[in-house]
Motif scaffolding. Structure first.
Motif, PDB file in Angstrom:
ATOM      1  N   PRO A 116     -58.811  34.381   0.242  1.00 12.92           N
ATOM      2  CA  PRO A 116     -57.530  34.473   0.954  1.00 12.92           C
ATOM      3  C   PRO A 116     -56.881  33.090   1.113  1.00 12.92           C
ATOM      4  O   PRO A 116     -57.555  32.071   1.099  1.00 12.92           O
ATOM      5  CB  PRO A 116     -57.917  35.055   2.318  1.00 12.92           C
ATOM      6  N   HIS A 117     -55.563  33.101   1.251  1.00  8.43           N
ATOM      7  CA  HIS A 117     -54.806  31.874   1.483  1.00  8.43           C
ATOM      8  C   HIS A 117     -54.860  31.561   2.976  1.00  8.43           C
ATOM      9  O   HIS A 117     -54.532  32.404   3.806  1.00  8.43           O
ATOM     10  CB  HIS A 117     -53.360  32.061   1.018  1.00  8.43           C
ATOM     11  N   ARG A 118     -55.264  30.328   3.298  1.00  9.29           N
ATOM     12  CA  ARG A 118     -55.496  29.988   4.704  1.00  9.29           C
ATOM     13  C   ARG A 118     -54.263  30.250   5.577  1.00  9.29           C
ATOM     14  O   ARG A 118     -54.356  30.913   6.613  1.00  9.29           O
ATOM     15  CB  ARG A 118     -55.901  28.511   4.821  1.00  9.29           C
ATOM     16  N   SER A 119     -53.112  29.702   5.182  1.00  9.99           N
ATOM     17  CA  SER A 119     -51.948  29.778   6.063  1.00  9.99           C
ATOM     18  C   SER A 119     -51.206  31.103   5.938  1.00  9.99           C
ATOM     19  O   SER A 119     -50.533  31.528   6.878  1.00  9.99           O
ATOM     20  CB  SER A 119     -50.992  28.619   5.777  1.00  9.99           C
ATOM     21  N   VAL A 120     -51.340  31.788   4.797  1.00  7.88           N
ATOM     22  CA  VAL A 120     -50.613  33.051   4.591  1.00  7.88           C
ATOM     23  C   VAL A 120     -51.420  34.244   5.092  1.00  7.88           C
ATOM     24  O   VAL A 120     -50.898  35.126   5.787  1.00  7.88           O
ATOM     25  CB  VAL A 120     -50.259  33.234   3.104  1.00  7.88           C
ATOM     26  N   GLU A 121     -52.719  34.274   4.738  1.00  8.04           N
ATOM     27  CA  GLU A 121     -53.544  35.442   5.080  1.00  8.04           C
ATOM     28  C   GLU A 121     -54.513  35.177   6.227  1.00  8.04           C
ATOM     29  O   GLU A 121     -54.786  36.063   7.033  1.00  8.04           O
ATOM     30  CB  GLU A 121     -54.349  35.880   3.840  1.00  8.04           C
ATOM     31  N   GLY A 122     -55.059  33.971   6.259  1.00 10.76           N
ATOM     32  CA  GLY A 122     -56.044  33.674   7.294  1.00 10.76           C
ATOM     33  C   GLY A 122     -57.445  34.085   6.880  1.00 10.76           C
ATOM     34  O   GLY A 122     -57.680  34.636   5.796  1.00 10.76           O
ATOM     35  N   ASN A 285     -62.074  20.582   0.460  1.00 14.00           N
ATOM     36  CA  ASN A 285     -61.407  21.244   1.580  1.00 14.00           C
ATOM     37  C   ASN A 285     -59.889  21.121   1.507  1.00 14.00           C
ATOM     38  O   ASN A 285     -59.159  22.015   1.957  1.00 14.00           O
ATOM     39  CB  ASN A 285     -61.900  20.666   2.908  1.00 14.00           C
ATOM     40  N   ALA A 286     -59.409  19.998   0.951  1.00 11.79           N
ATOM     41  CA  ALA A 286     -57.957  19.791   0.873  1.00 11.79           C
ATOM     42  C   ALA A 286     -57.282  20.891   0.082  1.00 11.79           C
ATOM     43  O   ALA A 286     -56.135  21.266   0.364  1.00 11.79           O
ATOM     44  CB  ALA A 286     -57.655  18.428   0.251  1.00 11.79           C
ATOM     45  N   SER A 287     -57.979  21.430  -0.902  1.00 11.78           N
ATOM     46  CA  SER A 287     -57.414  22.501  -1.717  1.00 11.78           C
ATOM     47  C   SER A 287     -57.055  23.702  -0.862  1.00 11.78           C
ATOM     48  O   SER A 287     -55.960  24.257  -0.963  1.00 11.78           O
ATOM     49  CB  SER A 287     -58.420  22.907  -2.803  1.00 11.78           C
ATOM     50  N   GLY A 288     -57.967  24.108   0.010  1.00 16.60           N
ATOM     51  CA  GLY A 288     -57.712  25.259   0.869  1.00 16.60           C
ATOM     52  C   GLY A 288     -56.802  24.959   2.040  1.00 16.60           C
ATOM     53  O   GLY A 288     -56.180  25.861   2.586  1.00 16.60           O
ATOM     54  N   CYS A 389     -47.995  31.020  17.576  1.00 19.22           N
ATOM     55  CA  CYS A 389     -48.717  29.736  17.619  1.00 19.22           C
ATOM     56  C   CYS A 389     -50.132  29.960  17.097  1.00 19.22           C
ATOM     57  O   CYS A 389     -50.880  30.771  17.652  1.00 19.22           O
ATOM     58  CB  CYS A 389     -48.795  29.203  19.039  1.00 19.22           C
ATOM     59  N   LYS A 390     -50.465  29.252  16.027  1.00 15.46           N
ATOM     60  CA  LYS A 390     -51.821  29.320  15.487  1.00 15.46           C
ATOM     61  C   LYS A 390     -52.460  27.946  15.619  1.00 15.46           C
ATOM     62  O   LYS A 390     -51.824  26.939  15.298  1.00 15.46           O
ATOM     63  CB  LYS A 390     -51.807  29.734  14.019  1.00 15.46           C
ATOM     64  N   HIS A 414     -55.422  36.708  19.265  1.00 20.19           N
ATOM     65  CA  HIS A 414     -56.720  36.672  18.589  1.00 20.19           C
ATOM     66  C   HIS A 414     -57.367  35.331  18.885  1.00 20.19           C
ATOM     67  O   HIS A 414     -56.697  34.322  19.034  1.00 20.19           O
ATOM     68  CB  HIS A 414     -56.540  36.826  17.072  1.00 20.19           C
ATOM     69  N   PHE A 415     -58.704  35.320  18.986  1.00 23.36           N
ATOM     70  CA  PHE A 415     -59.436  34.062  19.071  1.00 23.36           C
ATOM     71  C   PHE A 415     -60.877  34.293  18.639  1.00 23.36           C
ATOM     72  O   PHE A 415     -61.377  35.412  18.641  1.00 23.36           O
ATOM     73  CB  PHE A 415     -59.386  33.464  20.484  1.00 23.36           C
ATOM     74  N   GLY A 416     -61.511  33.234  18.257  1.00 23.58           N
ATOM     75  CA  GLY A 416     -62.914  33.298  17.864  1.00 23.58           C
ATOM     76  C   GLY A 416     -63.468  31.892  17.708  1.00 23.58           C
ATOM     77  O   GLY A 416     -62.718  30.925  17.604  1.00 23.58           O
ATOM     78  N   GLY A 417     -64.785  31.787  17.719  1.00 24.45           N
ATOM     79  CA  GLY A 417     -65.379  30.465  17.549  1.00 24.45           C
ATOM     80  C   GLY A 417     -66.733  30.361  18.211  1.00 24.45           C
ATOM     81  O   GLY A 417     -67.426  31.360  18.424  1.00 24.45           O
ATOM     82  N   HIS A 418     -67.063  29.142  18.597  1.00 27.01           N
ATOM     83  CA  HIS A 418     -68.352  28.872  19.236  1.00 27.01           C
ATOM     84  C   HIS A 418     -68.153  27.754  20.247  1.00 27.01           C
ATOM     85  O   HIS A 418     -67.007  27.294  20.456  1.00 27.01           O
ATOM     86  CB  HIS A 418     -69.413  28.538  18.176  1.00 27.01           C
ATOM     87  N   PRO A 419     -69.198  27.276  20.935  1.00 32.13           N
ATOM     88  CA  PRO A 419     -68.989  26.308  22.026  1.00 32.13           C
ATOM     89  C   PRO A 419     -68.245  25.034  21.644  1.00 32.13           C
ATOM     90  O   PRO A 419     -67.528  24.467  22.468  1.00 32.13           O
ATOM     91  CB  PRO A 419     -70.423  25.988  22.473  1.00 32.13           C
ATOM     92  N   ALA A 420     -68.373  24.579  20.394  1.00 32.19           N
ATOM     93  CA  ALA A 420     -67.775  23.288  20.024  1.00 32.19           C
ATOM     94  C   ALA A 420     -66.427  23.413  19.347  1.00 32.19           C
ATOM     95  O   ALA A 420     -65.644  22.454  19.345  1.00 32.19           O
ATOM     96  CB  ALA A 420     -68.731  22.511  19.124  1.00 32.19           C
ATOM     97  N   ALA A 421     -66.129  24.554  18.732  1.00 31.53           N
ATOM     98  CA  ALA A 421     -64.886  24.697  17.965  1.00 31.53           C
ATOM     99  C   ALA A 421     -64.438  26.151  17.989  1.00 31.53           C
ATOM    100  O   ALA A 421     -65.264  27.064  18.083  1.00 31.53           O
ATOM    101  CB  ALA A 421     -65.083  24.228  16.521  1.00 31.53           C
ATOM    102  N   ALA A 422     -63.131  26.331  17.887  1.00 28.65           N
ATOM    103  CA  ALA A 422     -62.603  27.692  17.916  1.00 28.65           C
ATOM    104  C   ALA A 422     -61.220  27.716  17.282  1.00 28.65           C
ATOM    105  O   ALA A 422     -60.595  26.675  17.067  1.00 28.65           O
ATOM    106  CB  ALA A 422     -62.532  28.209  19.361  1.00 28.65           C
ATOM    107  N   GLY A 423     -60.762  28.928  16.982  1.00 32.61           N
ATOM    108  CA  GLY A 423     -59.412  29.142  16.489  1.00 32.61           C
ATOM    109  C   GLY A 423     -58.755  30.217  17.317  1.00 32.61           C
ATOM    110  O   GLY A 423     -59.435  31.059  17.913  1.00 32.61           O
TER     111      GLY A 423
END
Length: 801
Positions: A116-122, A285-288, A389-390, A414-423
């Motif tokens: 999937p496309h990061r910014s279009v699909e997630g 990573n820059a590619s995605g 806002c994403k 929507h949200f998800g993640g773990h103690p150190a990082a999340a989206g």
């Protein structure tokens, strides 16, 4: 006194255990102590870690779900079913997808891939992608590095008549998807001994299961890249995979890997885990982040050197673009934050949002702001049309960011993640309430102690311990990465022997450190601005990594400085500097403690007319004080700050006009750990000399010759200045002494010589004593070395207190 950026902590190691390890393993005491510090105190455990042999690899069929997945894939191969490999857009997802491509090519399978496309699909599995797969004739979907939470999507695939095999390594939810097979070492009831595999590690185990363990050596390169890039612990089986992968990479057969190493300026023959983490992974990573991850997959799977060179160049350019985008957003975010700050106090959690903040890099921006301010940070991109806002969050050990987000889940889509990082994603209308809710939650969790960053070191050592042999032996502990970091050493009470800057724009710092009979070069990248604070002779404590510098066939040990401190008060000599105000602001930024520990202030001391003459935009955030004829020193009018006791940095933009002012200054700022001299230097002809009897005898003789009768004082001064090397200031003050002692008379601007004065001792004159003290002070401030002036001021401070 220069504060370290973080608090350094090192474990206590039993010296008896270290000596026993050194003896049993035939390694240096330093390596033995490192092993012990990392919990490997038993010789057999330490030896297994050093060897990291194939005996540590586990049977892939211990992974729950593998026994169901392998026959299903073999059936698909036999019946020539069309298979879809469904991946993710980060470096682990790219590596996992690439490894599956190599595997399915090896098996002669018919397959497609979808990322999937990061910014279009997630993130994650999407129904529209499954619809596309059905149109392509797919009957089996194999997910890599994703899918463990895709309950509804896998149910949809089942409705479409497609089987789904999930290979993933993320934390499984309470309700698992109804897939044909789930392969994840973290699944409840999974007997697999090692839970730290990356997504590509799980795919690698699937390849081992399908090929009866006969996996081509070079596939370990792909597995190593994803494992390192996804910050998986480099312990246990990951250590085996990465070691094998790095060894293969040093003679890589993959055109893509070789091209990526070349464009990253990494030597193929000496590539290590640090190179992969900081050179290869960001480009993949820059590619995605800015484009589509398929370009990186193509690079890792192509057999064409020309195509590989082209793709590697494109990824390198994307990475440079990514860096510029990150720098722009960081600058905008910092500007917005500092505009918002009240009284310079940071909020417990930093939440910032802006339009045009590329959602692919907001996590990196959050990390950079966390590093700068050491607070949990959330950075959000605002869609200008929808108001959606994403964003991404990064947190510090004291705050579980997933728990914090859960406390206001109703405000997010929507949200998800773990103690150190999340989206997360939410609407702009909820942003203010979202920020307030998080600040309220954070205020009840974080304390001042949480806001002091801590760096874990491996121990305190002397420079004599950090030898070339010790640096070479560190390779026994490699590869270094998560859970097995490159060792960091604390060295205390070293002395700076040489200081210089290097690199474009003098960005980097190079020191020669000395301790006893040992001398070592030390390099600190990006810390060139500290050079002016570390003159030769400065005592320092350093936190450093040990490396080997090879140049023209010579090999010598070198320290890579990660942090440093000067534990003693300092006096900085910038006398005569042109732009004293700008230098003052630089010193404030460098010298005031930056973390939640001791909070110091900076003060600038000036003459009364300085504030009227100068604009001080560069000196914002400082208190201003002026020299006062009556009180010695006092706060400037209409400016904040009337207590000098919390001032740790004192900047003298003008020198005191009297010793009384100096003593008042020292009394007012008793906690000043650093004093910076930024005053202008008087011309030689304007300075005072420490007066002697010979000076007064000479003046007395000259006065007898020119002032036997009344003479205008200004005329007398001019005639005296032609005869004497002393300044007019000096001569005027000496005339004050003579007048006090009745050697001369002054009336209506006229000066006359007393021919037969009564005998008086110079030391009985208060003017003489004042001139002596003022001349001594001026001599120290104008001509004394920093060490001489510091010692003299300390003696005055003791007297002033």
């Amino acid at each position: 006194m220069l504060y370290s950026k973080t608090k350094w902590h090192s474990p206590a190691v039993d010296p008896v255990q270290s000596r026993e390890l050194a003896r049993s393993l035939s390694v240096s005491p330093l390596v033995a102590s490192l092993l012990a510090a990392r919990g490997m105190t038993a010789p057999e455990e330490a030896l297994a870690f050093i060897n990291a042999g194939t005996e540590e690899e586990y049977d892939p069929f211990l992974l729950k779900g593998m026994k169901e997945a392998v026959p299903r894939i073999k059936k698909a191969l036999q019946e020539k079913e069309h298979i879809l490999v469904y991946g993710d857009y980060d470096a682990d997802g790219v590596s996992s997808t690439s490894l599956m491509i190599h595997l399915l090519r090896h098996l002669g399978a018919s397959f497609d891939i979808y990322i999937p496309h990061r910014s279009v699909e997630g993130y994650g599995l999407h129904n529209h992608a499954l619809d596309w797969a059905l149109q392509q004739g797919v009957s089996l979907v194999i997910t890599v590095d994703t899918g463990i939470s895709a309950c509804s999507q896998i149910a949809y695939a089942n409705e479409l008549g497609m089987d789904v095999i999930v290979t993933d390594h993320h934390e499984p939810p309470e309700v698992l998807p109804a897939a044909y097979a789930l392969i994840n070492p973290k699944l409840p009831g999974c007997p697999y001994p090692f839970k730290g595999l990356a997504g590509v590690g799980v795919a690698y185990k699937l390849a081992q299961a399908l090929l009866d363990g006969e996996v081509p050596e070079e596939w370990s390169e792909i597995a190593a890249i994803g494992t390192i890039a996804d910050l998986m612990p480099l312990l246990d089986e990951n250590r085996v995979i990465v070691r094998r992968g790095l060894k293969s990479m040093r003679g890589s057969k993959y055109p893509g890997v070789r091209a990526l190493l070349e464009v990253s300026a990494v030597s193929v023959k000496s590539v290590d885990a640090v190179n992969v983490a900081f050179a290869l992974a960001p480009r993949i990573n820059a590619s995605g982040r800015l484009d589509h991850a398929g370009r990186a997959v193509s690079l890792l799977t192509t057999d064409d050197p020309v195509e590989a060179e082209r793709l590697a160049g494109e990824l390198d350019l994307l990475n440079k673009e990514r860096q510029m985008v990150v720098e722009r957003i960081v600058a905008e975010a910092v500007s917005r934050l500092e505009e918002r700050l009240k009284d310079g106090k940071l909020p417990g959690i930093i939440v910032l949002a802006g339009e045009g903040w590329n959602v692919g890099v907001v996590g990196i921006v959050a990390s950079k702001l966390l590093e700068r301010y050491y607070r949990p940070v959330i950075i959000l991109d605002i869609h200008p049309e929808t108001g959606c806002c994403k964003g991404s969050a990064r947190s510090i050990p004291g705050l579980d960011i997933y728990e914090a987000l859960s406390s206001c889940s109703e405000l997010m889509d929507h949200f998800g993640g773990h103690p150190a990082a999340a989206g997360m994603s939410l609407h702009l209308d909820n942003l203010e309430a979202f920020t307030a809710a998080l600040e309220e939650f954070t205020s009840g969790v974080l304390t001042d102690e949480h806001l002091v960053p801590v760096t874990e070191a491996d121990g305190e050592y002397s420079l004599a311990d950090l030898t070339l042999q010790a640096a070479e032996e560190l390779e026994l502990l490699a590869p270094f990465g998560m859970s097995n970091p490159l060792p960091k050493f604390i060295v205390r009470e070293a002395v700076v022997k040489e200081t210089r800057t290097m690199g474009q724009g003098n960005r980097h710092l190079k020191l020669v450190l000395q301790q006893g009979g040992a001398t070592v070069e030390a390099v600190a990248f990006g810390k060139g601005e500290l050079a002016e604070l570390l003159p030769p002779g400065t005592g320092v404590d350093v936190l450093a990594e040990l490396s080997i510098n090879e140049w023209n066939g010579s090999r010598k040990v070198q320290l890579m400085l990660k942090d440093l401190s000067v534990p003693q008060p300092q006096l900085f000599d910038f006398r005569g500097v042109r732009d004293a105000a700008a230098r003052t602001q630089r010193l404030r930024n460098l010298l005031l403690p930056q973390t939640g520990g001791k909070q110091g202030l900076a003060a600038a001391v000036v003459r009364k007319d300085w504030l009227k003459e100068q604009d001080q935009p560069e000196c914002q955030g400082m208190t201003f004080w002026v020299y006062d004829q009556y009180n010695g020193i006092s706060p400037a009018d209409n400016l904040p700050g009337d207590d000098g006791r919390s001032v740790s940095l004192l900047c003298l933009l003008d020198m005191p006009e009297s010793t009384e002012q100096l003593d008042a200054l020292l009394r007012t700022f008793p906690e000043a750990e650093n004093i910076a001299l930024l005053h202008s230097l008087r011309q030689e002809r304007e300075r005072l000399l420490v007066p002697t009897r010979e000076h007064f005898k000479m003046l007395y003789k000259w006065l007898a010759a020119i002032a036997s009768g009344p003479v205008p004082e200004q005329e007398a001064l001019l005639r005296l200045s032609r005869k004497s090397p002393m300044s007019l200031r000096m001569l005027k003050m000496m005339l004050d002494v003579f007048e006090e002692l009745d050697f001369i008379r002054r009336e209506q601007g006229q000066l006359s010589f007393v021919t037969r004065p009564a005998a008086r001792d110079l030391t009985s004159s208060s003017h003489f004593m004042r001139l002596s003290q003022l001349a001594e002070m001026e001599q120290y401030f104008m001509e004394g070395s920093p060490s001489e002036l510091q010692e003299w001021m300390e003696s005055r401070r003791l007297g002033a207190s």
